[in-house]
Design a protein around this motif. Structure first.
Motif, PDB file in Angstrom:
ATOM      1  N   ASP A 241      22.015  15.191  -0.103  1.00  0.00           N
ATOM      2  CA  ASP A 241      21.703  16.600   0.307  1.00  0.00           C
ATOM      3  C   ASP A 241      20.009  16.583  -0.456  1.00  0.00           C
ATOM      4  O   ASP A 241      19.363  17.617   0.011  1.00  0.00           O
ATOM      5  CB  ASP A 241      22.374  17.629  -0.716  1.00  0.00           C
ATOM      6  N   ARG A 242      19.634  16.051  -1.339  1.00  0.00           N
ATOM      7  CA  ARG A 242      18.313  16.019  -1.842  1.00  0.00           C
ATOM      8  C   ARG A 242      17.456  15.552  -0.765  1.00  0.00           C
ATOM      9  O   ARG A 242      16.213  15.788  -0.753  1.00  0.00           O
ATOM     10  CB  ARG A 242      18.290  15.056  -3.147  1.00  0.00           C
ATOM     11  N   LEU A 243      17.828  14.758  -0.042  1.00  0.00           N
ATOM     12  CA  LEU A 243      16.992  13.619   0.868  1.00  0.00           C
ATOM     13  C   LEU A 243      16.910  14.645   2.325  1.00  0.00           C
ATOM     14  O   LEU A 243      16.026  14.267   3.094  1.00  0.00           O
ATOM     15  CB  LEU A 243      17.499  12.391   1.323  1.00  0.00           C
ATOM     16  N   GLY A 244      17.666  15.678   2.353  1.00  0.00           N
ATOM     17  CA  GLY A 244      17.274  16.528   3.752  1.00  0.00           C
ATOM     18  C   GLY A 244      17.714  15.806   4.925  1.00  0.00           C
ATOM     19  O   GLY A 244      18.609  15.180   5.076  1.00  0.00           O
ATOM     20  N   ASN A 245      16.970  15.894   6.022  1.00  0.00           N
ATOM     21  CA  ASN A 245      17.061  15.405   7.175  1.00  0.00           C
ATOM     22  C   ASN A 245      16.506  14.050   7.236  1.00  0.00           C
ATOM     23  O   ASN A 245      16.442  13.649   8.322  1.00  0.00           O
ATOM     24  CB  ASN A 245      16.721  16.361   8.364  1.00  0.00           C
ATOM     25  N   THR A 246      15.904  13.609   6.232  1.00  0.00           N
ATOM     26  CA  THR A 246      15.347  12.041   6.482  1.00  0.00           C
ATOM     27  C   THR A 246      16.228  11.225   7.042  1.00  0.00           C
ATOM     28  O   THR A 246      17.554  11.390   6.505  1.00  0.00           O
ATOM     29  CB  THR A 246      14.823  11.511   5.053  1.00  0.00           C
ATOM     30  N   SER A 247      15.825  10.096   7.753  1.00  0.00           N
ATOM     31  CA  SER A 247      16.810   9.143   8.089  1.00  0.00           C
ATOM     32  C   SER A 247      17.331   8.172   6.879  1.00  0.00           C
ATOM     33  O   SER A 247      16.417   8.018   6.138  1.00  0.00           O
ATOM     34  CB  SER A 247      16.331   8.179   9.126  1.00  0.00           C
ATOM     35  N   VAL A 248      18.458   7.973   6.694  1.00  0.00           N
ATOM     36  CA  VAL A 248      19.012   7.247   5.493  1.00  0.00           C
ATOM     37  C   VAL A 248      19.841   6.167   6.020  1.00  0.00           C
ATOM     38  O   VAL A 248      20.823   6.676   6.764  1.00  0.00           O
ATOM     39  CB  VAL A 248      19.841   8.076   4.550  1.00  0.00           C
ATOM     40  N   TYR A 249      19.628   5.181   5.361  1.00  0.00           N
ATOM     41  CA  TYR A 249      20.473   3.816   5.824  1.00  0.00           C
ATOM     42  C   TYR A 249      21.000   3.105   4.477  1.00  0.00           C
ATOM     43  O   TYR A 249      20.096   2.990   3.529  1.00  0.00           O
ATOM     44  CB  TYR A 249      19.598   2.678   6.276  1.00  0.00           C
ATOM     45  N   ILE A 250      22.509   3.474   4.218  1.00  0.00           N
ATOM     46  CA  ILE A 250      22.943   2.908   2.941  1.00  0.00           C
ATOM     47  C   ILE A 250      23.529   1.512   3.243  1.00  0.00           C
ATOM     48  O   ILE A 250      24.093   1.146   4.240  1.00  0.00           O
ATOM     49  CB  ILE A 250      24.108   3.792   2.862  1.00  0.00           C
TER      50      ILE A 250
ATOM     51  N   GLN B 214      14.973   6.835  -8.616  1.00  0.00           N
ATOM     52  CA  GLN B 214      14.186   5.873  -7.817  1.00  0.00           C
ATOM     53  C   GLN B 214      13.214   6.514  -7.077  1.00  0.00           C
ATOM     54  O   GLN B 214      11.971   6.418  -6.636  1.00  0.00           O
ATOM     55  CB  GLN B 214      14.817   4.747  -7.585  1.00  0.00           C
ATOM     56  N   TYR B 215      13.668   7.646  -6.405  1.00  0.00           N
ATOM     57  CA  TYR B 215      13.054   8.483  -5.216  1.00  0.00           C
ATOM     58  C   TYR B 215      12.002   9.116  -5.588  1.00  0.00           C
ATOM     59  O   TYR B 215      11.948   9.925  -6.700  1.00  0.00           O
ATOM     60  CB  TYR B 215      14.310   9.352  -4.593  1.00  0.00           C
ATOM     61  N   ARG B 216      10.926   8.908  -4.933  1.00  0.00           N
ATOM     62  CA  ARG B 216       9.726   9.710  -4.759  1.00  0.00           C
ATOM     63  C   ARG B 216       9.586  10.556  -3.546  1.00  0.00           C
ATOM     64  O   ARG B 216       9.638  10.128  -2.517  1.00  0.00           O
ATOM     65  CB  ARG B 216       8.687   8.859  -5.213  1.00  0.00           C
ATOM     66  N   ALA B 217       9.391  11.858  -3.781  1.00  0.00           N
ATOM     67  CA  ALA B 217       9.216  12.823  -2.820  1.00  0.00           C
ATOM     68  C   ALA B 217       8.062  12.412  -1.975  1.00  0.00           C
ATOM     69  O   ALA B 217       7.076  12.001  -2.461  1.00  0.00           O
ATOM     70  CB  ALA B 217       8.911  14.264  -3.402  1.00  0.00           C
ATOM     71  N   GLY B 218       8.179  12.604  -0.768  1.00  0.00           N
ATOM     72  CA  GLY B 218       7.214  12.382   0.371  1.00  0.00           C
ATOM     73  C   GLY B 218       7.732  12.486   1.743  1.00  0.00           C
ATOM     74  O   GLY B 218       8.958  12.910   1.837  1.00  0.00           O
ATOM     75  N   ASP B 219       6.782  12.389   2.613  1.00  0.00           N
ATOM     76  CA  ASP B 219       7.173  12.357   4.276  1.00  0.00           C
ATOM     77  C   ASP B 219       7.681  11.200   4.765  1.00  0.00           C
ATOM     78  O   ASP B 219       7.016  10.625   5.509  1.00  0.00           O
ATOM     79  CB  ASP B 219       6.054  13.118   4.759  1.00  0.00           C
TER      80      ASP B 219
ATOM     81  N   ALA C  75       0.863  -1.069  -0.014  1.00  0.00           N
ATOM     82  CA  ALA C  75       0.082   0.063   0.067  1.00  0.00           C
ATOM     83  C   ALA C  75       0.957   1.188  -0.005  1.00  0.00           C
ATOM     84  O   ALA C  75       1.322   1.765   1.150  1.00  0.00           O
ATOM     85  CB  ALA C  75      -1.027   0.030   1.089  1.00  0.00           C
ATOM     86  N   GLU C  76       1.068   1.729  -1.110  1.00  0.00           N
ATOM     87  CA  GLU C  76       2.160   2.834  -1.330  1.00  0.00           C
ATOM     88  C   GLU C  76       1.699   4.016  -0.513  1.00  0.00           C
ATOM     89  O   GLU C  76       2.724   4.676   0.236  1.00  0.00           O
ATOM     90  CB  GLU C  76       2.291   3.263  -2.948  1.00  0.00           C
ATOM     91  N   ARG C  77       0.442   4.356  -0.428  1.00  0.00           N
ATOM     92  CA  ARG C  77       0.063   5.886   0.267  1.00  0.00           C
ATOM     93  C   ARG C  77       0.450   5.369   2.046  1.00  0.00           C
ATOM     94  O   ARG C  77       0.421   6.523   2.538  1.00  0.00           O
ATOM     95  CB  ARG C  77      -1.146   6.097   0.065  1.00  0.00           C
ATOM     96  N   TYR C  78       0.657   4.203   2.313  1.00  0.00           N
ATOM     97  CA  TYR C  78       0.561   3.972   3.762  1.00  0.00           C
ATOM     98  C   TYR C  78       2.216   3.874   4.024  1.00  0.00           C
ATOM     99  O   TYR C  78       2.541   3.693   5.289  1.00  0.00           O
ATOM    100  CB  TYR C  78      -0.163   2.882   4.332  1.00  0.00           C
ATOM    101  N   ALA C  79       2.984   3.738   3.069  1.00  0.00           N
ATOM    102  CA  ALA C  79       4.257   3.298   3.171  1.00  0.00           C
ATOM    103  C   ALA C  79       5.112   4.579   4.121  1.00  0.00           C
ATOM    104  O   ALA C  79       4.751   5.633   3.645  1.00  0.00           O
ATOM    105  CB  ALA C  79       5.257   3.025   1.904  1.00  0.00           C
ATOM    106  N   ARG C  80       5.782   4.453   5.082  1.00  0.00           N
ATOM    107  CA  ARG C  80       6.868   5.243   5.673  1.00  0.00           C
ATOM    108  C   ARG C  80       8.177   5.044   5.411  1.00  0.00           C
ATOM    109  O   ARG C  80       9.108   6.140   5.631  1.00  0.00           O
ATOM    110  CB  ARG C  80       6.540   4.959   7.067  1.00  0.00           C
ATOM    111  N   VAL C  81       8.426   4.033   4.781  1.00  0.00           N
ATOM    112  CA  VAL C  81      10.077   3.793   4.298  1.00  0.00           C
ATOM    113  C   VAL C  81      10.014   3.651   2.870  1.00  0.00           C
ATOM    114  O   VAL C  81       8.922   2.747   2.174  1.00  0.00           O
ATOM    115  CB  VAL C  81      10.366   2.449   4.968  1.00  0.00           C
TER     116      VAL C  81
END
Length: 170
Positions: free
Chosen positions: A108-117, A64-69, A2-8
């Motif tokens: 830089d595009r991802l801002g302050n979002t938590s990122v796991y590489i 691949q990134y889609r803007a979102g919260d 459910a894409e609209r409910y995804a948080r990650v």
């Protein structure tokens, strides 16, 4: 999912996309662990710097990134860049570009979002793979990305090499 409910959102190459049909991909594992949907945008063959795979959607990991919260972005990338771009004689230049340009620009595009590489697994014992030739460079990439992450409080590098191969890397 459910894409609209995804948080990650999960981005990357075949290391992320493998076993999707069987419900055993990295996204599936993260989803089970979290108990919440994960948007899996990964594509086998994708690169951090897209160049010449025919222009198909998803082959550029940053695209691949889609803007979102998003609560978090989980990604990998660089193996296909090394395998296809360095020809085993330009590896240092490709590594420098990945760590000094491509990853920082995307982070830089991802801002302050938590990122796991997510790091790469490396040779798996008696079952050699196509990317084994890049093993040393992938280890260097992971070390350099770890140093990059140390300068960004929202970024963490996740080592998977030891868990998958059972052999601690040096």
């Amino acid at each position: 999912r459910a894409e609209r409910y995804a948080r990650v959102i999960l981005l990357g190459d075949c290391g992320m996309a493998w076993n999707r049909r069987e419900g055993a991909s990295v996204a599936d594992a993260v989803e089970r662990q979290m108990g919440a949907p994960v948007l899996d945008a990964s594509v086998s063959g994708a690169r951090m710097r897209f160049g010449g795979v025919g222009g198909a959607v998803g082959f550029s990991i940053p695209d691949q990134y889609r803007a979102g919260d998003w609560d978090a972005v989980v990604l990998n990338g660089g193996a296909n860049d090394l395998f296809f771009a360095c020809g085993c004689n330009r590896c240092d230049a490709v590594l420098d570009r990945l760590v000094r340009q491509d990853y920082p620009a995307f982070l830089d595009r991802l801002g302050n979002t938590s990122v796991y590489i997510v790091g790469y697994y490396g040779p798996a014992g008696d079952r050699p793979g196509n990317y084994d030739i890049c093993n040393d460079e992938l280890q260097v990439l992971e070390r350099r990305l770890t140093r990059l992450a140390e300068s960004r409080p929202n970024v963490e590098v996740v080592r998977v090499r030891d868990a998958i191969t059972g052999n601690p890397s040096r």
